[in-house]
Each structure stands twice: as structure tokens, then as C-alpha cells.
Design a protein around this motif. Structure first.
Motif, short mmCIF file in Angstrom:
data_model
loop_
_atom_site.label_atom_id
_atom_site.label_comp_id
_atom_site.label_asym_id
_atom_site.label_seq_id
_atom_site.Cartn_x
_atom_site.Cartn_y
_atom_site.Cartn_z
N VAL A 228 21.85 -78.95 -72.27
CA VAL A 228 23.20 -78.71 -71.77
C VAL A 228 24.23 -79.09 -72.83
N THR A 229 24.00 -80.22 -73.48
CA THR A 229 24.91 -80.67 -74.54
C THR A 229 24.98 -79.65 -75.66
N VAL A 230 23.81 -79.18 -76.11
CA VAL A 230 23.76 -78.20 -77.19
C VAL A 230 24.42 -76.89 -76.75
N PHE A 231 24.18 -76.49 -75.51
CA PHE A 231 24.77 -75.25 -75.01
C PHE A 231 26.29 -75.32 -75.02
N LEU A 232 26.85 -76.39 -74.46
CA LEU A 232 28.30 -76.51 -74.39
C LEU A 232 28.92 -76.60 -75.78
N SER A 233 28.32 -77.40 -76.64
CA SER A 233 28.84 -77.55 -78.00
C SER A 233 28.78 -76.23 -78.77
N SER A 234 27.64 -75.54 -78.66
CA SER A 234 27.49 -74.26 -79.36
C SER A 234 28.42 -73.21 -78.79
N LEU B 24 29.85 -88.70 -83.28
CA LEU B 24 30.80 -88.44 -84.38
C LEU B 24 31.07 -86.95 -84.58
N PRO B 25 30.06 -86.11 -84.83
CA PRO B 25 30.37 -84.69 -85.05
C PRO B 25 30.94 -83.99 -83.82
N MET B 26 30.48 -84.39 -82.63
CA MET B 26 30.98 -83.73 -81.43
C MET B 26 32.44 -84.06 -81.16
N THR B 27 32.88 -85.23 -81.59
CA THR B 27 34.29 -85.60 -81.44
C THR B 27 35.16 -84.93 -82.50
N LEU B 28 34.70 -84.94 -83.74
CA LEU B 28 35.48 -84.36 -84.83
C LEU B 28 35.64 -82.85 -84.68
N SER B 29 34.64 -82.19 -84.12
CA SER B 29 34.70 -80.73 -84.01
C SER B 29 35.79 -80.25 -83.06
N ILE B 30 36.33 -81.14 -82.24
CA ILE B 30 37.38 -80.77 -81.30
C ILE B 30 38.70 -80.49 -82.02
N ILE B 31 38.97 -81.24 -83.09
CA ILE B 31 40.30 -81.24 -83.72
C ILE B 31 40.72 -79.86 -84.23
N ALA C 31 24.10 -69.75 -75.75
CA ALA C 31 25.50 -70.17 -75.85
C ALA C 31 26.29 -69.19 -76.70
N PHE C 32 25.66 -68.70 -77.75
CA PHE C 32 26.28 -67.70 -78.62
C PHE C 32 26.60 -66.43 -77.83
N VAL C 33 25.64 -65.99 -77.00
CA VAL C 33 25.85 -64.78 -76.20
C VAL C 33 26.98 -65.00 -75.20
N SER D 36 34.64 -77.86 -75.80
CA SER D 36 34.21 -78.83 -76.81
C SER D 36 34.43 -80.26 -76.34
N MET D 37 35.57 -80.50 -75.69
CA MET D 37 35.82 -81.82 -75.11
C MET D 37 34.83 -82.13 -74.00
N LEU D 38 34.55 -81.13 -73.15
CA LEU D 38 33.61 -81.32 -72.06
C LEU D 38 32.21 -81.65 -72.58
N ALA D 39 31.81 -81.01 -73.68
CA ALA D 39 30.50 -81.26 -74.26
C ALA D 39 30.37 -82.72 -74.71
N ALA D 40 31.42 -83.23 -75.37
CA ALA D 40 31.37 -84.62 -75.84
C ALA D 40 31.31 -85.60 -74.66
N VAL D 41 32.08 -85.34 -73.63
CA VAL D 41 32.08 -86.22 -72.45
C VAL D 41 30.72 -86.17 -71.75
N TYR D 42 30.17 -84.97 -71.58
CA TYR D 42 28.87 -84.82 -70.91
C TYR D 42 27.79 -85.57 -71.69
N MET D 43 27.80 -85.42 -73.00
CA MET D 43 26.80 -86.10 -73.82
C MET D 43 26.88 -87.60 -73.67
N ARG D 44 28.08 -88.17 -73.69
CA ARG D 44 28.24 -89.61 -73.59
C ARG D 44 27.83 -90.14 -72.21
N ILE D 45 28.02 -89.34 -71.17
CA ILE D 45 27.73 -89.82 -69.82
C ILE D 45 26.25 -89.64 -69.47
N PHE D 46 25.69 -88.49 -69.76
CA PHE D 46 24.37 -88.15 -69.21
C PHE D 46 23.20 -88.31 -70.18
#
Length: 422
Positions: free
Chosen positions: A12-18, A83-90, A153-155, A177-187
């Protein structure tokens, strides 16, 4: 079951981030052209800027990928994913706010800097996470599924970009991208190669686990010492002939892929006057073919065919894809298309989208048939490399392969950008 649940959170984390990072690709070419060369379909400056950015990002990731992989062996995959999941939001937030020339160059600068850390690191850490939780005999299939999740995720991202406006595309991407970082940290649970829990943060040092408070940067010393030296990387490559061969294949395959990625969209813009929606159509077909292959065909084939043979099939598919594009670029194909269109004036007048579909199928989109095979290459290479090292070196091994791929992407724009800009 517990490991399966953990992998599901990783997927799920990879899907949302991608999804967030890939859905902006169809729109970024038009944004770049509008900011750098407004009103034009051809722009050498945009090509050189993209090539320069790709080279600088590759230069940074050559150092950062082995470092991040090595640190994850010590401090855990989740800690390094943050780190990368947070920076990629900017960068996404910048273009979500505005896409004027000033904001584009701000995006360009920050995207270049953040991508030196983010580019490929999420995938690298996800691969190491899977290796921690999957047996060797199942890794090829598991890596294929992970790649399939990213392709799905690409599709989905490309499909969303197809129907969203350019502004909405970047706004949705920033939000996801924000949701992905939050999901990763929580779950997502932490994963360490030795199975232990994380007992100290990265910037702690000393036996008591407390930072020195003398005002210097000595707390950074343990991290900086984790940067693999040239001798360590060379030793890793020499430790296994198979690993070094996989690294060589990854290097040359990435040079070819990087060259295509750096040039193909600008070529399609100049030759066919592609827009955001047409880029999305092309990527959608490629993604669907790749997703079906990785999620359906590859898990079945790994039970019947050795991963080395699957790798060979994937490489042959890439060669055929490049050859077909080289023919599609020739003048006689363009003349044939114009001749075919002239035979159907009624269709051209009343159903122009059908002619667009014919163009899609006959020229660039015909190459999607090879995507079914090309997607075999990354999972097979990663699985082969994973099996050559121990459980406490998965991050280092995946980081080394990622660093080699990044080095190849430094070289490819230097070769392809001048050719495309001619």
C-alpha cells in the motif's frame, strides 16, 4: 500470516507513493515547455535541462543509494523510508500551487536536490524489506509482485492524469504523497535484518545511546561512517561472479532505458505534437501491459522457468522495442500514416478520435506489446543479486545495484540529449 500482513502494508505504501510520483509524468513535459519555451513544440533548452537534471540526480543517487541501503541494514527499513517519502512531497506542492516560469524553476531546483535522495530509494528499501520477509525461492515472484504494484500505481496515476487538469494533477499528487508518508509511519512495522527492534535513532552515538551535547556535529559521525567506500563496493562486486554479472547487465540496460526516458517524450512532442492526454494514453497502455505481466504471468512463469531465462527474455523484449521505435521514427512510416488518413475523409471529419487511435496503434503505442517482456528485467536482476548476499546485507546489495543504475543514468543523458536536441 503476520509477514503477509506486513507486506500488504508495504505494498500500500509503495502504491500510494508511486501513484503520487508517476501521475505527474504526463503533465510535466507540457509544464516544462510552457515555462521554458512558451508556444513552441520544439525546444532544445527543455531537452538539455531535463538531461542535465537527470545527470545530476544520478550523480547524487550514486552516493545516496548505497548509503541509504547500508543504513537500513543497521537502523531499519522504515526509519530510512521516512526521509525520501517526506522530501518527495516538496516539489509536488510547488507545482500544485503554481506552474509559472518562476515556480517551475523553483520546482526544478528542489526536485533536483530532493531526487538525489528520493529517486529510487523507496524502491530500494522496499526490495530490502521484501527480502527480509520472503524466502529465497519465493523472492523472484515477490519482487515481481512488488514491481507489479508499482506498475498498477503507474496505471492508476496515468489514468487519473488523463482526466484531470494539469493543476488538479499536481494537487492530487501532493495530497496522495502526504497520505503515503502518514500511512507508512502509522501502519508499517519496522524491519531489521537481525529481527531485533529499533533501539536507537540514527543520529545517536556512544554506548549510552545519547547524543553528545558539545555543540558539534559528532552525532553525525556514525552515519557518515556508513557510507560504503569504493573498496567496499568493489569487494561486494568481487564476492560473487553472479552478482557482478547482474551489476553489469543492470548498468547497460539502464543506459538504454535512461536514454529513452530522457528523449522519447520530447520527440513525440516535436514529431506528433503530443499533449498531456496523449502521453497519458501511451503510458496507460504500457502500464497495463506491464501490470498484467508482473502480477499474473510472472508469478506463474517463475514456477516453470529459471529467473536467468526470464531475464534473457526481458532483455530481448527491450531490444525489439528499441528496434521498432527506430523504424517508427523513419520518414516512410510517417508518409504511410498520412496516406492511410487521406483514404478516410469521412472518418477524419466525423470521428477524428478513431484516426488518433490508429496513430496510437501504428507508431509509438505498438511497442507496448514488448512491455509484457521488458518488465521481467528489474525483478529478475534484483532477485539474482539478493540471493548472492546474506540476510544482513540486503540493503547494501540493493543499494549497490541502485547506485550502479543511477551511475548509468548519469551517462545516458550525455549520450542521448545531444542526439535528441539536433
Amino acid at each position: 500470516m503476520e509477514k503477509l500482513a506486513e507486506l500488504s502494508h508495504l505494498f500500500v505504501t509503495v502504491f500510494l507513493s508511486s501513484f503520487a510520483s508517476l501521475m505527474v509524468i504526463p503533465a510535466i513535459t507540457d509544464v516544462t515547455m510552457s515555462a521554458v519555451c512558451p508556444g513552441k513544440d520544439e525546444c532544445s533548452l527543455a531537452i538539455y535541462l531535463s538531461g542535465f537534471q537527470q545527470a545530476i540526480i544520478g550523480l547524487g543517487t550514486v552516493v545516496m543509494m548505497p548509503l541509504i541501503g547500508n543504513l537500513s541494514d543497521q537502523y531499519g527499513r522504515k526509519a530510512l523510508l521516512t526521509l525520501p517519502m517526506t522530501l518527495s512531497i516538496i516539489p509536488l506542492v510547488i507545482l500544485a500551487y503554481s506552474r509559472t516560469t518562476t515556480f517551475f524553476y523553483a520546482y526544478y531546483l528542489l526536485r533536483t536536490l530532493t531526487a538525489m535522495i528520493c529517486e529510487g530509494s523507496i524502491n530500494c528499501l522496499a526490495l530490502a524489506y521484501v527480502a527480509d520477509n520472503v524466502l529465497e525461492r519465493q523472492r523472484t515472484s515477490a519482487f515481481g509482485i512488488l514491481s507489479g504494484i508499482a506498475t498498477a500505481a503507474f496505471v492508476c496515476g496515468t489514468l487519473a492524469a488523463r482526466f484531470l487538469s494539469t493543476a488538479s494533477t499536481f494537487q492530487v499528487a501532493a495530497l496522495v504523497s502526504m497520505l503515503a508518508a502518514v500511512y507508512m509511519r502509522i501502519f508499517l512495522r519496522e524491519s531489521l535484518p537481525n529481527g531485533e527492534n529499533l533501539t536507537r535513532p540514527i543520529l545517536k552515538s556512544g554506548q549510552d545511546g545519547h547524543c553528545q551535547d558539545d555543540g558539534d556535529l559528532s552525532g553525525l559521525a556514525p552515519v557518515l561512517k556508513k557510507i560504503p567506500s569504493i573498496q567496499e563496493i568493489t569487494g561486494l562486486l568481487k564476492s560473487s561472479v553472479t552478482f557482478s554479472q547482474a551489476a553489469v547487465v543492470a548498468f547497460f540496460n539502464s543506459i538504454a532505458e535512461g536514454g529513452m526516458q530522457a528523449s522519447i517524450m520530447y520527440y513525440l512532442k516535436a514529431r506528433f505534437h503530443f499533449s498531456k492526454n496523449q502521453y497519458a494514453d501511451l503510458m496507460l497502455l504500457l502500464g497495463i501491459a506491464g501490470m498484467a505481466s508482473q502480477l499474473v504471468f510472472m508469478p506463474l512463469l517463475t514456477q516453470l522457468v529459471a529467473e536467468e531465462k526470464l531475464l534473457a527474455i526481458g532483455l530481448l523484449g527491450g531490444i525489439a522495442d528499441a528496434l521498432l521505435f527506430s523504424v517508427a521514427w523513419s520518414n516512410w512510416v510517417m508518409l504511410q500514416l498520412k496516406f492511410d488518413f487521406s483514404l478516410h475523409p469521412f472518418i477524419a471529419e466525423n470521428f477524428p478520435f478513431l484516426l488518433e487511435f490508429v496513430l496510437i496503434c501504428q507508431v509509438p503505442y505498438a511497442t507496448t506489446m514488448f512491455a509484457v517482456f521488458m518488465v521481467f528485467v528489474p525483478p529478475c536482476l534484483r532477485s539474482i543479486a539478493s540471493k548472492q548476499v546474506g540476510p544482513t546485507e540486503q540493503g547494501k546489495a540493493q543499494g549497490c545495484i541502485s547506485g550502479i543504475i543511477s551511475f548509468a543514468k548519469i551517462i545516458s543523458p550525455l549520450i542521448y540529449s545531444p542526439l535528441t536536441g539536433m
